[in-house]
Structure formats: structure tokens, C-alpha cells
Write a protein that holds these residues in place. Structure first.
Motif, short mmCIF file in Angstrom:
data_model
loop_
_atom_site.label_atom_id
_atom_site.label_comp_id
_atom_site.label_asym_id
_atom_site.label_seq_id
_atom_site.Cartn_x
_atom_site.Cartn_y
_atom_site.Cartn_z
N LEU A 1 0.83 -1.21 0.00
CA LEU A 1 0.00 0.00 0.00
C LEU A 1 0.86 1.27 0.00
CD1 LEU A 1 -2.75 -1.14 2.53
CD2 LEU A 1 -2.89 -1.05 0.03
N ARG B 1 -1.29 7.81 8.30
CA ARG B 1 -1.24 7.42 6.89
C ARG B 1 -2.16 6.23 6.65
NH1 ARG B 1 -1.14 5.13 2.84
NH2 ARG B 1 0.44 4.98 1.24
N LEU B 2 -2.23 5.37 7.69
CA LEU B 2 -3.05 4.16 7.57
C LEU B 2 -3.62 3.85 8.95
CD1 LEU B 2 -2.30 1.01 5.59
CD2 LEU B 2 -2.62 0.71 8.02
N ARG C 1 -13.62 11.16 8.47
CA ARG C 1 -12.65 10.78 7.44
C ARG C 1 -12.26 11.98 6.56
NH1 ARG C 1 -11.49 6.06 4.07
NH2 ARG C 1 -9.41 6.72 3.43
N ARG D 1 -4.75 7.58 3.99
CA ARG D 1 -5.07 7.07 2.65
C ARG D 1 -5.78 5.70 2.69
NH1 ARG D 1 -0.22 9.52 0.73
NH2 ARG D 1 0.71 7.70 -0.28
N HIS D 2 -5.47 4.90 3.70
CA HIS D 2 -6.12 3.58 3.76
C HIS D 2 -6.60 3.24 5.16
CE1 HIS D 2 -3.60 2.93 0.09
NE2 HIS D 2 -4.76 2.50 -0.32
N ASP E 1 -13.60 -5.74 0.47
CA ASP E 1 -13.33 -4.30 0.65
C ASP E 1 -14.64 -3.51 0.61
OD1 ASP E 1 -10.81 -5.27 0.46
OD2 ASP E 1 -10.36 -4.40 -1.51
N ASP F 1 -14.62 -0.13 -0.13
CA ASP F 1 -14.40 0.69 -1.33
C ASP F 1 -12.91 0.67 -1.62
OD1 ASP F 1 -13.15 2.70 0.26
OD2 ASP F 1 -15.10 3.56 0.75
N GLU F 2 -12.43 1.62 -2.38
CA GLU F 2 -11.02 1.56 -2.78
C GLU F 2 -10.04 1.89 -1.66
OE1 GLU F 2 -10.65 3.97 -6.27
OE2 GLU F 2 -11.97 2.56 -7.30
N THR F 3 -10.53 2.49 -0.61
CA THR F 3 -9.58 2.85 0.46
C THR F 3 -9.90 2.15 1.78
OG1 THR F 3 -10.89 4.75 1.13
CG2 THR F 3 -9.16 5.15 -0.51
N VAL F 4 -11.09 1.58 1.90
CA VAL F 4 -11.43 0.84 3.12
C VAL F 4 -11.39 -0.64 2.77
CG1 VAL F 4 -13.07 0.54 5.00
CG2 VAL F 4 -12.86 2.77 3.87
N LEU F 5 -10.30 -1.29 3.19
CA LEU F 5 -9.99 -2.61 2.65
C LEU F 5 -10.10 -3.71 3.71
CD1 LEU F 5 -6.75 -1.48 0.76
CD2 LEU F 5 -9.10 -1.44 -0.09
#
Ligand code: AMP
Length: 584
Positions: free
Chosen positions: A99, A153-154, A170, A177-178, A187, A189-193
Motif C-alpha cells: 500500500l 497514513r493508515l 474521514r 489514505r487507507h 473491501d 471501497d477503494e480505500t477501506v480494505l
């Protein structure tokens, strides 16, 4: 009442303590000698906590030894050998790499004591990213403050915590970012994995990059009196202190089963709930559940705990529970009990000896020190009510500030500021983004701890109190300013002053004095509403439990709330020097 010292001769102890002769050990001590005990990264590539704690063990005879036994709230049990920890933390490090999380970037974890928290901590250290644990009982306000000040950052958290506390804030955290959720398969969405998916896809091989001992490793937020929480930065070199205190204070021996009850949201839970026992290659118990006297005694018995590290609030709750543990539980493997975080009443030390068959060894340290600094050692006389003596390698003193310098008070039994000579490996290296606050902690070559204490003629230290307004509630530091700021966000509140009110079990409760804006009536309904507001914003660990309406707050001429005066009035104590009080 004067409490009799408790002395247990080394010969009578089940295991011969490591530290037998305090003076001799102090005289012969050197941090360099400790450093040479650690293997360091292969090919001289530096010093990394996760290598020393996990990979080094997994490469040797302890490979299949139980490192962590996790006890779930619902009765589930998960075991991790050193080899399992190595593989899983390597997977997590690879997830970070994939990531794009880099060296020095902050990885926050907001979760209860669940396995992914421990794996994330170790994986993060392997990637030389910075591990930043948060208490799961925090509400959205303290969480946002810390994520934002720490440039998160995460974030690793659970689906529930995410929905309740993160989704709504958020947008105000552009650097985040993640978010990895520990308990979803797909997941969001694209950032909540999904963390389980990422872990399954990641390789279990990871080579730790070269690590400078001064690289940032762990960031813990602690509370200040003014301003928002301070992020105390600990570095990889801290591992030396964890090794030494594991040996001399915890007195770890190879067959030990250790239980540190602290949550990793607090520095005790990361330094001693994760790092120190792994370094010593021993087994640790992790309990997910909250305090429960019956459960705790059962864990001590069933897991055959030998060394137990807990805190005064929990001990006082055990003292109150109507249980005679030795009649109902087999606690015979237990050989040492340690306590930290708040003053430990002398009664509690003696209660331990009477009811558990062992006295309780108090020790002292703080987030900024990164490891235990003052302690009652296994082989030494315990003076009930005293925090003990400085760790070998640590120079402590009682000092008095005089303008920009300090006087070291050499006379015994004199109250002053507890100070430490800087330079030990786990000393904090910064308050993140707050150089001035950091610099102010050091005066004339001493680190001023913020605590008031005394030293007796034999070198034992005795805690007197905090030198500032910080509140200790259930062992948790609460900064009054953070609570006041949150309350003032309610439309009815003009201003608020927050103090710690002494309470026999949890030490202090958070109490707020509130002035209302014109047009609002000080009714019981509004008081309950404000208490509820505080809980929602701040979370149960920080929110005020008591609230009182007042017409005005005492302030200094420069406009600062005089919390000291609020406290003195609350307790019916003399008001002391009020010369700076604003009048009229
Ligand atoms: P924290 O940084 O949250 O670990 O809190 C550190 C503070 O807790 C210290 O500065 C003390 O005020 C208090 N504290 C820690 N250990 C003890 C102890 N054994 N006795 C009295 N106070 C303690």
C-alpha cells in the motif's frame, strides 16, 4: 500509620532473582554492554525491535515456543508461536509495503486487545513505519485529534469502530489514505480494505530493511495540561531498556508465563504487553475482556501465570471483591506481582501479601520514559507506599526549579520535582511537531518529569503528586484542556473548567465545572444532556462523570483557568496563593 518493610530473602523465592546486589549491579552497569547482547540485524544493518523480539527468536531454539496466548471475550483461544508471529508480522509488513506505506509513516490501530493489533504492531516495526495505538474507548474527538496530529497514513480498526467513529471524520483527515478493517472479507471501497484478504494475499517472507536505532518506532499520545495531546516519539533503541527492565524489574526467567493486563493504547501495553516478554522469549497471556475479578483469578490459575503486571485501580477492585482467592484458586505458580500507573496504596502492597500470598511490587515510569525507571526489585526490601529505587543505568534526583536552572536537593525526605538524567535508550526523542514543548521538559541537563516526589535516606523514591493539572483516572491520563474544549462545543456552554476529584478505587474521576451561556437554565436535564454529550464526543475513558454548574470560573489575570483553585474549593482545602487571581 507506618508500614513495615517487606523483605523476602532470595533463598525463599521459587526462582533466584536476576538482581541480587543492587549497588554492585548499578556500579557495573553500562548500556553499551546491554547493546552487545542484542544480535542486531544481519550483516550489521542496525537495530530493529521486531527483529530482536520476534525474528531472532523464530530463527533459534524458541521457534515453536508459545509467544502469545490470546483469550477472547467469548471463550475463544488463539495461540501464536514465535514462528507464527514472525510469519504473520511479515505478512503485515508486506501489506504496508504494497500500500506504499513508507519508513517513518504513521500506522494507527484503533481496536480492543485482538490479535490483529499485535500483528500490526510487529509488522509495522518491521517496515520501520511507526506504530501508534489508540484506546478503543476513545470517542471521535480524541481520535480525530490524534490521527490528525500524528499525520495518520493508515489505520487498522474494526468494522464497528469504523462506522461509529471514523466514517464521519474521514474527510477531515486527508493524509489517511487507507483504512484496513480486521473483520470484513470484502473491501468496502477503494480505500477501506479487508485486512484478512490482504494478509492472505501477502507473502510470509519479509526482509527487515536497515534500521537506525534512532529511527522512530512507536508514537504514544499523552495528555498535556494546556493544548492538545502530545505525541511522544520512541525509537528502536528503546529495546535496550525493555531488555534490561524485563530482566531486573520483571525478573523474567525462561519458563515464565507473563500477564500484563494493560491495553496497548497505553505505553505499558506496548512496552510490556508486547515487546519486553518477546525479547526474553517467554509466553504472554493477552485477555480481550475487561476487568472482572472472577475471570482474572481464573486466568491466573488456568494459565499458570508466574509473573503478573497490573495497575492500582484493578488491585483496588480486587481488594473490594468479596473473594478469598487462595481458598478457591490455585495460584501457586505465581511468584511476582508488579503494579504501575498510579500511586499504589501501602494497604494494597500488604493486602497482596496477606490475600495473594505475595506483596505487590510498585514501579514508576511514564510515556516519555518509554520503560520502567524506578522499581521495587524482586530481591529487595519493599517499602509499602514507595515506588522503589532507580533502574541500574538511570540517574534520578529530586530537584527544585530556580528560574532557568535547577537545584539538586541532596537532603533526604524533601519534596521536589522528580528528574532524570537524559540519555537512556527509551527516552522520548520528541513531541511530534512540538519542539518547544519538548525543549521545555529539559532544564540544566535534567529531564523534569512533571511529578513531585521525595527520596528517603536509603534512596527509595516516594510519589507525592503531579506538579500539574493532569488527571489520572483508572490509570489513564486525561488532559483537562481536551475535555474543556469538547464541552465548549455544546451550544449551551460558555466555558468549562475540569479537574480530577479523588476517588478511592479509580484514583480520580473527571469533574467538570460549567458556566452556561445566557438564556440556558442550569437544570438536571441539561446536566445529564451535557454528560451524555461529553461521552459521545470523548468516549467513556475521558468524559466527565460529574458536572456542576457555576456562575463563573476562577481565572488568572492572564486568563488561564485556575484549576488548582477549583480543586481546592471542591475538596474544602486552603486556596493557597491566589495573588494572580483575576478579581471583579
Ligand atoms: P503515563 O504516561 O500515562 O504512563 O502516565 C505517567 C504518570 O503516571 C506519571 O508521570 C505519574 O504521574 C503516574 N504514575 C506512573 N506510575 C506511578 C507510580 N508507581 N506511582 C505514582 N504515580 C505513577
Amino acid at each position: 500509620m507506618d508500614w513495615k518493610p517487606i523483605r523476602k530473602s532470595p533463598e525463599l523465592q521459587a526462582v533466584r532473582p536476576h538482581l541480587l546486589d543492587y549497588e554492585k549491579t548499578c556500579a557495573g552497569f553500562s548500556w553499551e554492554a546491554v547493546r552487545s547482547e542484542l544480535s542486531g540485524l544481519p550483516e550489521g544493518k542496525g537495530l530493529n525491535i521486531a527483529h530482536e523480539a520476534v525474528d531472532r527468536q523464530a530463527a533459534g531454539p524458541l521457534r515453536d515456543r508459545l509467544a502469545f496466548r490470546w483469550l477472547g471475550k467469548d471463550g475463544a483461544v488463539q495461540d501464536f508461536t514465535f514462528c507464527d508471529l514472525k510469519e504473520q508480522s511479515s505478512r503485515f509488513a508486506n501489506v504496508l509495503k504494497r500500500l506504499g506505506v513508507e519508513k517513518g509513516e504513521r500506522v494507527f490501530v484503533l481496536a480492543g486487545r485482538i490479535p490483529p493489533l499485535y500483528i500490526a504492531a510487529l509488522g509495522c516495526l518491521k517496515n520501520i513505519s511507526v506504530f501508534c495505538p489508540l484506546f478503543s474507548a476513545f470517542g471521535p474527538d480524541p481520535i480525530r485529534q490524534r490521527l490528525s496530529r500524528g499525520d495518520a497514513r493508515l489505520l487498522v480498526t474494526t468494522e464497528r469502530q469504523y462506522a461509529k467513529k471514523i466514517a464521519g471524520i474521514r474527510e477531515s483527515l486527508p493524509q489517511l489514505r487507507h483504512v484496513l478493517l480486521t473483520d470484513i472479507d470484502d473491501d468496502l471501497d477503494e480505500t477501506v480494505l479487508s485486512l484478512p484478504r490482504l494478509m492472505a494475499e501477502a507473502s510470509a517472507d519479509f526482509t527487515i530493511p536497515p534500521t537506525d536505532p534512532e529511527d522512530m518506532a512507536v508514537l504514544h499520545f499523552t495528555s498535556g495540561t494546556t493544548g492538545m495531546p502530545k505525541g511522544a516519539v520512541l525509537v528502536h533503541d528503546a529495546v535496550l531498556t525493555h531488555l534490561v527492565t524485563g530482566r531486573y524489574v520483571m525478573d523474567f526467567h525462561s519458563a515464565d508465563i507473563f500477564w500484563c493486563t494493560a491495553d496497548p493504547g497505553w505505553v505499558t501495553g506496548s512496552s510490556y504487553g508486547i515487546i519486553a516478554p518477546l525479547l526474553h522469549g517467554i509466553t504472554s497471556i493477552i485477555d480481550e475482556a475487561d476487568f472482572d475479578a472472577e475471570r482474572w483469578y481464573r486466568i491466573l490459575e488456568e494459565q499458570r501465570v508466574t509473573v503478573w503486571y497490573t495497575a492500582p485501580t484493578a488491585i483496588r477492585m480486587l481488594m473490594r471483591a468479596a473473594i478469598e482467592p487462595l481458598k478457591r484458586f490455585d495460584l501457586s505458580p505465581l511468584r511476582l506481582i508488579h503494579s504501575v500507573g498510579e500511586p499504589l496504596n501501602p494497604e494494597a502492597v500488604v493486602w497482596g501479601e496477606r490475600v495473594l500470598g505475595l506483596p505487590i511490587h510498585d514501579n514508576w515510569w511514564q510515556t516519555e520514559t518509554g520503560g520502567i525507571m524506578i522499581a521495587n526489585y524482586a530481591a529487595m526490601e519493599i517499602r509499602p507506599g514507595s515506588m522503589g529505587r532507580p533502574l541500574p543505568g538511570i540517574e534520578a534526583a529530586i530537584v527544585r526549579r530556580v528560574d532557568d536552572s535547577v537545584d539538586v536537593l541532596t537532603e533526604p525526605d524533601v519534596e521536589g520535582d522528580l528528574a532524570l538524567r537524559p540519555g537512556w535508550p527509551s527516552m522520548f526523542r520528541a513531541y511530534l511537531h512540538d519542539e518547544e514543548r519538548y525543549r521545555k521538559c529539559f532544564v540544566s541537563g535534567w529531564y523534569i518529569t512533571g511529578d513531585l516526589a521525595k527520596r528517603d535516606a536509603d534512596g527509595y523514591y516516594w510519589f507525592v503528586g503531579r506538579g500539574d493539572d493532569i488527571i489520572k483516572t483508572s490509570g489513564h491520563m486525561v488532559g483537562p484542556f481536551e475535555v474543556e474544549s469538547a464541552l465548549m462545543e455544546h451550544p449551551a456552554v460558555a466555558e468549562a473548567g475540569v479537574i480530577g476529584k479523588p476517588e478511592p478505587i479509580i484514583g480520580e474521576i473527571v469533574k467538570a465545572f460549567v458556566c452556561l451561556k445566557p438564556g440556558f437554565e442550569p437544570t438536571d436535564k441539561l446536566r445529564l444532556e451535557l454528560i451524555g454529550f461529553g461521552r459521545t464526543r470523548l468516549g467513556s475513558a475521558v468524559a466527565p462523570k460529574e458536572m456542576e454548574f457555576v456562575d463563573s470560573l476562577p481565572r488568572t489575570r492572564s486568563g488561564k483557568i485556575m484549576r488548582r483553585l477549583l480543586k481546592a474549593r471542591e475538596l474544602g482545602l486552603p486556596e493557597g496563593d491566589t495573588s494572580t487571581l483575576e478579581t471583579g
